[in-house]
Design an enzyme around this catalytic site. Structure first.
Site, PDB file in Angstrom:
ATOM      1  N   SER A  11       0.352   9.064   2.541  1.00 47.77           N
ATOM      2  CA  SER A  11      -0.920   8.827   3.227  1.00 47.77           C
ATOM      3  C   SER A  11      -1.679   7.795   2.411  1.00 47.77           C
ATOM      4  CB  SER A  11      -1.726  10.129   3.329  1.00 47.77           C
ATOM      5  OG  SER A  11      -2.029  10.628   2.040  1.00 47.77           O
ATOM      6  N   GLY A  12      -2.829   7.375   2.918  1.00 48.94           N
ATOM      7  CA  GLY A  12      -3.653   6.465   2.135  1.00 48.94           C
ATOM      8  C   GLY A  12      -3.434   5.006   2.467  1.00 48.94           C
ATOM      9  N   GLY A  14      -1.615   2.662   1.104  1.00 49.35           N
ATOM     10  CA  GLY A  14      -0.256   2.150   1.124  1.00 49.35           C
ATOM     11  C   GLY A  14       0.410   2.300   2.479  1.00 49.35           C
ATOM     12  N   TYR A 192      -9.386   5.610 -15.833  1.00 55.32           N
ATOM     13  CA  TYR A 192      -9.126   4.923 -14.567  1.00 55.32           C
ATOM     14  C   TYR A 192      -9.785   3.545 -14.568  1.00 55.32           C
ATOM     15  CZ  TYR A 192      -8.834   4.073  -9.531  1.00 55.32           C
ATOM     16  OH  TYR A 192      -8.574   3.523  -8.298  1.00 55.32           O
TER      17      TYR A 192
END
Length: 331
Positions: A11-12, A14, A192
């Site tokens: 999902s997301g 990509g 991050y």
């Protein structure tokens, strides 16, 4: 046209990117790089649901493992003679926490909108070492990609047409979170942000070194996308309560793209551009208006090229150490 190695979760951004690329050109051969066989199969099936005639293959790779990256690169060299595009989209944010104290201070100082659109000072993470003795966020978000690119140079450089690297960075990439003396971010709680700034540095140097060989690198920011990573920051029910507010904020914060489809806008836009016309020092941001219209906004990156060069040398030294451990996996 053998064209893609996009990192793709089930999902997301990509996955949305893969669908949108095939919308642009159904002749593409997409190679989806996923962490395990189950995810590879699910991602491939999802893409083929929308594009049944598409050429979609898969390769397993965990960007947080040097061994996995080397094996995947060897497999890709065996299958393909060239790659036109590599979308470097893998990213993790382990144990994310909201710094409510910083958020409150931002509210009092009038910086809250800036903090909400960039996550500056708002998000902290707890990092750890991986099996290679590297910090997990640095390894997955940057170093694994770097090793992959280096191992695939024979497929990317010297082709008749230019090849492209498109890195997924972030508006949270900040120089203040990065230190050349601690580039893996062993000290601090913004791994991050540090890894994404390191991504920006790496892209700049790769352009300087490889443009003459026909390889061009760009960085994009997908904006704030509601994905599996985002949903781990707060409980799902809290996000559901916040969503109406976030849709309203988008009238003032154009980087609140919110959906993976919108977040992939800059990736798709770059796919259609001639690389020679792009600014190597720009980050291309996916943006969405309050009424839902997508567009791309380039912004100059806050990059010191001397620091970028020094960081690149450190990456090469770390790569040398890693490859000495796993020389049996090299051709």
């Amino acid at each position: 046209r053998v064209s893609k190695v996009p990192w793709c979760r089930c999902s997301g951004v990509g996955l949305a990117l893969c669908r949108r690329l095939l919308d642009e050109d159904g002749r593409l051969h997409l190679c989806l790089a996923c962490r395990n066989a189950q995810r590879c199969g699910e991602a491939r099936e999802s893409v083929l649901e929308a594009h049944p005639a598409a050429q979609v293959s898969t390769v397993e790779v965990d960007l947080g493992s040097v061994v996995s990256v080397l094996r995947a690169a060897r497999e890709l060299r065996r299958r393909f003679q060239r790659l036109d595009f590599v979308f470097l989209n893998a990213g993790i944010m382990p144990n994310p926490r909201v710094n409510f104290k910083a958020l409150w201070q931002g509210l009092l100082t009038g910086r809250v909108l800036h903090m909400l659109t960039t996550a500056e000072g708002v998000m902290t993470q707890t990092d750890r070492l991986n099996g290679d003795g590297l910090r997990e966020v640095f390894a997955t978000n940057l170093f694994g990609h770097f090793i992959l690119v280096r191992q695939l140079e024979s497929l990317l450089c010297g082709n008749e047409k230019p090849s492209r690297l498109i890195w997924t960075s972030s508006s949270n990439a900040r120089e203040s979170a990065f230190s050349l003396s601690d580039y893996q971010h062993t000290r601090g709680q913004e791994s991050y942000s540090s890894s994404k700034y390191a991504t920006d540095l790496t892209s700049v140097v790769l352009n300087r070194k490889l443009n003459k060989q026909g390889l061009y690198s760009s960085v994009v920011c997908p904006g704030l996308v509601m994905s599996n990573m985002t949903y781990r920051i707060l409980p799902v029910f809290v996000w559901k309560l916040l969503m109406p507010i976030m849709w309203l904020i988008r009238f003032f914060a154009k980087t609140y793209t919110l959906t993976p489809h919108n977040g992939a806008e800059a990736h798709v836009w770059l796919f259609k551009q001639k690389p020679e016309s792009l600014d190597a020092l720009a980050k291309y941001h996916s943006c969405t208006t309050g009424l839902g219209k997508n567009y791309v906004e380039p912004r100059k990156m806050d990059i010191d090229e001397e620091t970028a060069g020094k960081f690149y040398e450190k990456l090469l030294e770390l790569e040398k150490q890693a490859l000495e451990r796993y020389d049996d996996l090299l051709d």
